[in-house]
Design an enzyme around this catalytic site. Structure first.
Site, PDB file in Angstrom:
ATOM      1  N   TYR A   1      14.666   5.837  68.082  1.00 33.26           N
ATOM      2  CA  TYR A   1      15.181   6.318  69.360  1.00 33.26           C
ATOM      3  C   TYR A   1      13.992   6.757  70.192  1.00 33.26           C
ATOM      4  O   TYR A   1      13.086   7.440  69.702  1.00 33.26           O
ATOM      5  CB  TYR A   1      16.127   7.503  69.136  1.00 33.26           C
ATOM      6  CG  TYR A   1      16.583   8.127  70.434  1.00 33.26           C
ATOM      7  CD1 TYR A   1      17.764   7.722  71.050  1.00 33.26           C
ATOM      8  CD2 TYR A   1      15.826   9.118  71.080  1.00 33.26           C
ATOM      9  CE1 TYR A   1      18.172   8.265  72.252  1.00 33.26           C
ATOM     10  CE2 TYR A   1      16.219   9.662  72.279  1.00 33.26           C
ATOM     11  CZ  TYR A   1      17.391   9.236  72.861  1.00 33.26           C
ATOM     12  OH  TYR A   1      17.790   9.765  74.057  1.00 33.26           O
TER      13      TYR A   1
ATOM     14  N   GLU B   1      15.905   5.350  78.544  1.00 33.73           N
ATOM     15  CA  GLU B   1      16.243   5.529  77.129  1.00 33.73           C
ATOM     16  C   GLU B   1      16.322   4.175  76.439  1.00 33.73           C
ATOM     17  O   GLU B   1      16.939   3.246  76.966  1.00 33.73           O
ATOM     18  CB  GLU B   1      17.591   6.245  77.028  1.00 33.73           C
ATOM     19  CG  GLU B   1      18.030   6.523  75.599  1.00 33.73           C
ATOM     20  CD  GLU B   1      19.419   7.164  75.561  1.00 33.73           C
ATOM     21  OE1 GLU B   1      19.498   8.381  75.361  1.00 33.73           O
ATOM     22  OE2 GLU B   1      20.409   6.448  75.745  1.00 33.73           O
TER      23      GLU B   1
END
Lengths: 371, 307
Positions: A101, A188
């Site tokens: 992530y 993101e």
């Protein structure tokens, strides 16, 4: 403004971040053609602005053109978390070894960009334990230089000098370059997929700062507003559809929220949020009221605290609307501040509208009328 | 005493020749604010309400000693104007402008932190020390001198609550709008610290709203304060706001909702009003308890009733 995944991935490509091979389409036939050209199994991903797309059934795996066509047909007729699916992204299926992530966000508390990374990427990042999450505030005067990116990679438990570590380091620095270049509030990548020595951004979530759009003419416009909300935004008003029975218009976001709270406190529900802002003139007030009335609420509550806004101007606009739309929907007005007496006189004499000095009594009366 | 500004504060107005700049310069002068100069590039030699206009901030600081600057500059020019003011030595900036690009704010705040400047805003109505000085756009008539400090994110909601206080005869020491944007110069904690140290302030009103975590960040500091804090938080009934994807959820970890904020503040000993109209009553109760307390000012932190 949020961007669709395929737009985000185009920006990633522009900044040297690898993404899976793929193309967008809006018909099952082209989906099949793209799958044919990619060869092997493909991912078919609905292009909607909702998070939780995977869980919402917006992502399918298909083996070859025939299956792709079928999956595309189904997806194009579906909605994901309330968003109709109009566009699909067809991509090669990656052989993923590890999912990471990685994101950058503007953090109001530290007044800095913050890089967030975790070795536990994938669907459930919200459930990753706090101690597994790396949080690195960025000094904007320093930026995100290679040494810092290398250290982030090290903290992700990947050897920075390995081929994969080198690729990751490049992704981290490139993501920060993109973040600043497009005035993003959020970029993101989840998951950031490790496939051997190569690193792919398997998803892209980008939010661009609305206040900066004027200097990014090349970024396509994405609207996620309802029709009423679009109308309001063109007029410079801030409007949100709600599902109650009392129409609301006020000036200032804080006081508008407080007005909604009061209506709820007295046992009713607001039909909308409408903030006409400071210094609203007759035109803005009229248009705002038209939006509120269009939903046919049981009553309307107008709450104005005039600083720059002049109460008499607001009153004139209300009287005008009243003439045009009739009196079938009861209206309660609270006026305070600049020229409040003049405003009150106009409303009471010319339109017979109840005017209150206090927000609380006005809200109580509106709830009574709607009940 | 007051915080941040007083009657001595000499003020520069950047963007003084625009509609807003011109109008509010006149309003500030009428309030008694010591506005000494203005800046609009290309308008050197003009006067606005008798205030001389300069092309650059340095040109103004060469002729006047300036303590604070208020910016009415268009959003796209705010970064340049703010950096210009700080580079010229001004250490208090009030940025009225809304819709300033957030990355510009990050740069402004980074520079301000490095040189030790105080930024109020952007997207604020400014600061008012009733009866002494007003910097910004708040309507002058609602303020009245007294001992209640007010700090808020929202403009009209501040007017609403301050107007109520004044109507009930409860005056204010200083009223500060920290600004409604994601990135602003001063946090609630920064301003609460100043109120705690200010001898003219006896009770503080904090006006918050849903979103972000400014109220939660304030809670731990409030437990250390000797002065009572009363709060109102707007947005109890608002639908869940725009979420910043997963990253927003991670940064906030369930923070930002009405109930989370309310609980955090109440646990810190803050009395939270259900409605804006209830703030005045609670403040009056706090004030009367202070006056009834013979040890007030001596051992206040021990004698304060715990909620």
């Amino acid at each position: 403004m949020r961007l669709f995944e395929y737009m985000g991935k185009q920006l990633f490509i522009d900044f040297g971040i690898r993404v899976p091979r793929g193309m967008v389409c809006d018909t099952p036939k082209t989906a099949a053609q793209i799958a044919q050209r990619l060869g092997g199994p493909v991912m078919i991903k609905a292009q909607v602005l909702s998070g939780k797309r995977g869980k919402g059934g917006g992502i399918r795996l298909a083996d070859g053109p025939k299956e792709s066509k079928l999956a595309a047909e189904q997806l194009l007729q579906s909605t994901v978390q309330g968003f109709p699916v109009e566009l699909l992204l067809i991509e090669e299926k990656l052989a993923i070894e590890q999912e990471l992530y990685l994101s950058l966000i503007v953090d109001g508390v530290s007044k800095k960009p913050v890089l967030i990374a975790s070795a536990q990427g994938g669907m459930d990042i919200e459930n990753v334990p706090e101690e597994q999450i790396i949080r690195q505030p960025i000094d904007v005067e320093l930026g995100l230089p290679t040494f810092l990116a290398r250290d982030i990679v090290r903290r992700l438990k990947i050897v920075p000098s390995s081929p994969c570590g080198k690729a990751l380091t490049q992704v981290v620095t490139a993501l920060y370059r993109l973040f600043t270049a497009i005035d993003a509030e959020l970029v993101e990548i989840n998951p950031l997929a490790i496939c051997g020595d190569t690193v792919y951004a398997a998803d892209a979530k980008i939010t661009v700062d609305d206040a900066s759009l004027y200097r990014h003419a090349h970024i396509p416009t994405v609207s996620e507003l309802t029709l009423g909300e679009q109308e309001a935004s063109k007029l410079g008003l801030s409007y949100v559809d709600l599902d109650g029975e009392i129409g609301v218009m006020a000036n200032g976001a804080g006081i508008t929220m407080a007005t909604l709270d009061m209506i709820t406190y007295f046992g009713s529900k607001p039909a909308n949020f409408l903030d006409i802002g400071g210094g609203a003139n007759q035109e803005a007030t009229r248009k705002g009221l038209e939006l509120v009335l269009a939903k046919q609420p049981k009553a309307v509550l107008v709450n104005i605290f005039g600083g720059i806004t002049r109460c008499d101007e607001v009153a004139q606009a209300i009287v005008g609307i009243r003439r045009q739309y009739g009196k079938s929907i009861p209206m309660v007005v609270r006026l305070a501040g600049t020229n409040q007496d003049a405003g009150r006189a106009i409303l009471e004499k010319e339109a017979g509208i109840e005017v209150f000095d206090l927000m609380q009594t006005a809200a109580q009366r509106a709830v009574e009328l709607a009940g | 005493m007051s915080i941040l500004i007083d009657e001595q504060t000499s003020v520069l107005v950047q963007g003084i020749t625009g509609n807003q700049g011109r109008f509010h310069t006149q309003q500030m002068l009428a309030y008694g604010t010591n506005v000494v100069a203005g800046v609009t590039p290309g308008r050197c030699g003009m006067e606005v309400e008798g205030v001389p206009v300069f092309d650059t901030v340095r040109a103004a600081t060469e002729e006047y000693s300036i303590d604070a600057s208020v910016l009415f500059t268009p959003a796209a020019a705010v970064k340049d104007a703010a950096l210009e003011a700080m580079e010229a030595g001004i250490r208090t900036l009030v940025i009225i402008t809304e819709h300033v690009p957030v990355h510009d704010c990050l740069e402004i705040m980074a520079y301000a932190d490095r040189i030790g400047a105080t930024i109020i805003g952007p997207n604020t109505y400014g600061i008012v020390s009733p009866g002494r000085c007003k910097i910004g756009i708040a309507p002058s008539s609602i303020f009245f001198p007294g001992s209640v400090g007010v700090v808020a994110r929202s403009g009209t909601l501040s007017y609403e609550i301050v107007g109520n206080l004044t109507a009930s005869g409860v005056g204010q020491s200083t009223v500060v709008g920290i600004g409604g944007d994601r990135v602003v110069g001063q946090s609630f904690v920064d301003i609460l610290r100043l109120f705690e140290a200010d001898s003219a302030t006896s009770v503080v009103v904090l006006i918050g709203e849903i979103g972000g975590s400014a109220e939660e960040e304030a809670a731990p500091y409030i437990t250390q304060m000797t002065k009572p804090v009363v709060a109102y938080i707007a947005g109890q009934s608002a639908p869940p706001g725009k979420r910043m994807g997963h990253a927003g959820a991670i940064i906030e970890r369930g923070r930002g909702t009405y109930h989370h904020k309310r609980r955090a503040l109440e646990e810190a000993g803050v009395r939270v009003a259900e409605l804006p109209s209830q703030v005045t009553g609670i403040v009056q109760t706090e004030l009367s308890m202070l006056h009834a307390d013979p040890f007030y000012g001596l051992i206040w932190s021990f004698s304060r009733p715990q909620q």
